[in-house]
Design a protein around this motif. Structure first.
Motif, PDB file in Angstrom:
ATOM      1  N   LYS A  85       0.945  -0.799   0.165  1.00  0.00           N
ATOM      2  CA  LYS A  85       0.010  -0.006   0.164  1.00  0.00           C
ATOM      3  C   LYS A  85       0.677   1.284  -0.109  1.00  0.00           C
ATOM      4  CE  LYS A  85      -3.660   0.403   2.437  1.00  0.00           C
ATOM      5  NZ  LYS A  85      -4.857   0.654   4.091  1.00  0.00           N
ATOM      6  N   VAL A  86       0.673   2.413  -1.123  1.00  0.00           N
ATOM      7  CA  VAL A  86       1.415   3.174  -1.189  1.00  0.00           C
ATOM      8  C   VAL A  86       0.440   4.444  -1.261  1.00  0.00           C
ATOM      9  CG1 VAL A  86       2.719   4.628  -2.993  1.00  0.00           C
ATOM     10  CG2 VAL A  86       2.951   2.069  -2.224  1.00  0.00           C
ATOM     11  N   GLU A  87       1.212   5.584   0.099  1.00  0.00           N
ATOM     12  CA  GLU A  87       0.122   6.142   0.422  1.00  0.00           C
ATOM     13  C   GLU A  87       0.784   7.740   1.084  1.00  0.00           C
ATOM     14  OE1 GLU A  87      -3.320   4.790   3.098  1.00  0.00           O
ATOM     15  OE2 GLU A  87      -1.698   4.061   3.641  1.00  0.00           O
ATOM     16  N   ILE A  88      -0.027   8.965   1.101  1.00  0.00           N
ATOM     17  CA  ILE A  88       0.586   9.905   1.711  1.00  0.00           C
ATOM     18  C   ILE A  88       0.097  10.352   2.729  1.00  0.00           C
ATOM     19  CG2 ILE A  88       1.123  12.685   1.112  1.00  0.00           C
ATOM     20  CD1 ILE A  88       0.780  11.950  -2.325  1.00  0.00           C
ATOM     21  N   ILE A  89       1.021  10.704   3.351  1.00  0.00           N
ATOM     22  CA  ILE A  89       1.019  10.925   5.045  1.00  0.00           C
ATOM     23  C   ILE A  89       1.781  12.274   5.626  1.00  0.00           C
ATOM     24  CG2 ILE A  89      -0.067   9.754   7.273  1.00  0.00           C
ATOM     25  CD1 ILE A  89      -0.181   6.942   6.194  1.00  0.00           C
ATOM     26  N   GLU A  90       1.041  12.897   5.496  1.00  0.00           N
ATOM     27  CA  GLU A  90       1.336  14.394   6.424  1.00  0.00           C
ATOM     28  C   GLU A  90       2.086  14.368   5.054  1.00  0.00           C
ATOM     29  OE1 GLU A  90       1.675  13.644  10.047  1.00  0.00           O
ATOM     30  OE2 GLU A  90       0.254  13.973  10.832  1.00  0.00           O
ATOM     31  N   GLY A  91       2.476  14.434   3.609  1.00  0.00           N
ATOM     32  CA  GLY A  91       2.478  14.854   2.905  1.00  0.00           C
ATOM     33  C   GLY A  91       4.222  13.812   2.808  1.00  0.00           C
ATOM     34  N   ILE A  92       4.247  13.690   3.145  1.00  0.00           N
ATOM     35  CA  ILE A  92       5.149  12.056   3.015  1.00  0.00           C
ATOM     36  C   ILE A  92       4.731  10.633   2.711  1.00  0.00           C
ATOM     37  CG2 ILE A  92       7.358  10.666   4.255  1.00  0.00           C
ATOM     38  CD1 ILE A  92       6.875  12.625   6.904  1.00  0.00           C
ATOM     39  N   VAL A  93       5.304   9.835   1.296  1.00  0.00           N
ATOM     40  CA  VAL A  93       4.787   8.999   0.693  1.00  0.00           C
ATOM     41  C   VAL A  93       5.416   8.240   0.888  1.00  0.00           C
ATOM     42  CG1 VAL A  93       5.708   7.886  -1.899  1.00  0.00           C
ATOM     43  CG2 VAL A  93       4.997  10.139  -1.463  1.00  0.00           C
ATOM     44  N   THR A  94       4.581   6.710   1.821  1.00  0.00           N
ATOM     45  CA  THR A  94       4.709   5.844   2.404  1.00  0.00           C
ATOM     46  C   THR A  94       4.346   4.387   1.945  1.00  0.00           C
ATOM     47  OG1 THR A  94       2.445   5.765   3.512  1.00  0.00           O
ATOM     48  CG2 THR A  94       4.382   7.362   4.376  1.00  0.00           C
ATOM     49  N   VAL A  95       5.361   3.376   1.830  1.00  0.00           N
ATOM     50  CA  VAL A  95       5.234   2.469   1.395  1.00  0.00           C
ATOM     51  C   VAL A  95       4.755   1.096   2.824  1.00  0.00           C
ATOM     52  CG1 VAL A  95       6.225   0.284   0.508  1.00  0.00           C
ATOM     53  CG2 VAL A  95       6.188   2.862  -0.901  1.00  0.00           C
ATOM     54  N   ALA A  96       3.891   0.396   2.527  1.00  0.00           N
ATOM     55  CA  ALA A  96       3.051   0.084   3.681  1.00  0.00           C
ATOM     56  C   ALA A  96       3.448  -1.796   3.276  1.00  0.00           C
ATOM     57  CB  ALA A  96       1.909  -0.201   3.959  1.00  0.00           C
ATOM     58  N   PRO A  97       3.617  -3.047   4.152  1.00  0.00           N
ATOM     59  CA  PRO A  97       4.097  -4.066   3.572  1.00  0.00           C
ATOM     60  C   PRO A  97       2.486  -4.406   2.686  1.00  0.00           C
ATOM     61  CG  PRO A  97       5.655  -3.933   5.596  1.00  0.00           C
ATOM     62  CD  PRO A  97       4.143  -2.634   5.916  1.00  0.00           C
ATOM     63  N   THR A  98       2.304  -5.650   1.985  1.00  0.00           N
ATOM     64  CA  THR A  98       1.453  -6.647   1.674  1.00  0.00           C
ATOM     65  C   THR A  98       0.450  -6.910   2.975  1.00  0.00           C
ATOM     66  OG1 THR A  98       2.768  -7.693   0.347  1.00  0.00           O
ATOM     67  CG2 THR A  98       0.194  -8.294   0.121  1.00  0.00           C
ATOM     68  N   PRO A  99      -1.122  -6.816   2.981  1.00  0.00           N
ATOM     69  CA  PRO A  99      -1.228  -7.269   4.116  1.00  0.00           C
ATOM     70  C   PRO A  99      -1.678  -8.709   4.618  1.00  0.00           C
ATOM     71  CG  PRO A  99      -2.556  -4.952   2.672  1.00  0.00           C
ATOM     72  CD  PRO A  99      -1.654  -5.331   1.688  1.00  0.00           C
ATOM     73  N   SER A 100      -1.976  -8.645   5.422  1.00  0.00           N
ATOM     74  CA  SER A 100      -1.998 -10.765   5.983  1.00  0.00           C
ATOM     75  C   SER A 100      -3.173 -11.117   5.335  1.00  0.00           C
ATOM     76  CB  SER A 100      -1.969 -11.021   7.388  1.00  0.00           C
ATOM     77  OG  SER A 100      -3.170 -10.176   8.333  1.00  0.00           O
ATOM     78  N   GLU A 101      -3.022 -12.199   5.516  1.00  0.00           N
ATOM     79  CA  GLU A 101      -4.454 -12.970   4.564  1.00  0.00           C
ATOM     80  C   GLU A 101      -5.780 -12.356   5.985  1.00  0.00           C
ATOM     81  OE1 GLU A 101      -3.685 -16.821   4.757  1.00  0.00           O
ATOM     82  OE2 GLU A 101      -2.230 -17.245   2.994  1.00  0.00           O
TER      83      GLU A 101
END
Length: 204
Positions: A32-48
């Motif tokens: 999951k790639v998002e912009i949070i408070e002006g910062i581009v963040t990448v979160a790992p693939t969610p669990s099953e």
């Protein structure tokens, strides 16, 4: 969760720059790639378990929403006042409002309900940053499903946003029932949701 070294105010050309970086971020499939408070963040693939929770709730929601509404799992929504572009785990909104924001993107304020399911890597964003961001955007209902809550998994329903702050409408532990108010009028049995542990089981 990792963060790219980009921090902008969320307005004007700087916002356009950070959105372009978000668009061009080459993250592994499923992240999951998002912009949070002006910062581009990448979160790992969610669990099953995370994905299973989303589909269980989505199935229930489809039984109560109008035919011209949609439920989306990978739709980015813009929160310009919070310098954010979030990708909720579930988002419910009229289909006619897709891509109707001022910059041609979908605006968070057009959502009727957003749902976030915490993961170990992003729980604080969901609990704090996104709660404030969705409230500031005026999203009427925010459901936070928190299997990583210390002690025991919980579900919290926020509503009645005012001045960037929500009122807590209900908080239950997994295993209890929670009711989404109008326009949904849906009773959600949180005991149906799986949680991440060594041997998957359900709370009852």
């Amino acid at each position: 969760m990792s963060a790219l070294t980009v921090d902008h105010s969320g307005t004007g050309h700087e916002w356009d720059d950070v959105v372009r970086i978000w668009e061009e971020t080459d993250a592994p499939e499923g992240c999951k790639v998002e912009i949070i408070e002006g910062i581009v963040t990448v979160a790992p693939t969610p669990s099953e378990e995370h994905n299973d929770t989303a589909q269980l709730l989505q199935r229930r929601l489809y039984s109560v929403i109008p035919e011209d509404w949609g439920i989306y799992q990978t739709l980015g929504v813009v929160l310009r006042q919070s310098a954010g572009l979030y990708v909720p785990d579930l988002l419910v909104m009229p289909r006619s409002r897709l891509r109707q924001g001022p910059d041609g993107r979908t605006a968070a304020e057009d959502a009727e309900l957003v749902v976030e399911i915490t993961s170990k890597s992003n729980a604080n964003h969901d609990r704090v940053t996104k709660t404030h961001g969705y409230a500031k955007a005026g999203v009427p209902l925010y459901l936070l499903l928190d299997p990583w809550h210390s002690g025991r998994p919980t579900a919290t329903l926020y509503g009645e946003p005012q001045d960037g702050t929500y009122r807590v409408l209900a908080t239950v532990e997994y295993g209890e029932k929670l009711t989404l108010p109008a326009p949904f009028d849906l009773e959600v049995d949180t005991g149906d949701f799986p949680v991440l542990q060594a041997e998957p089981r359900r709370y009852r």
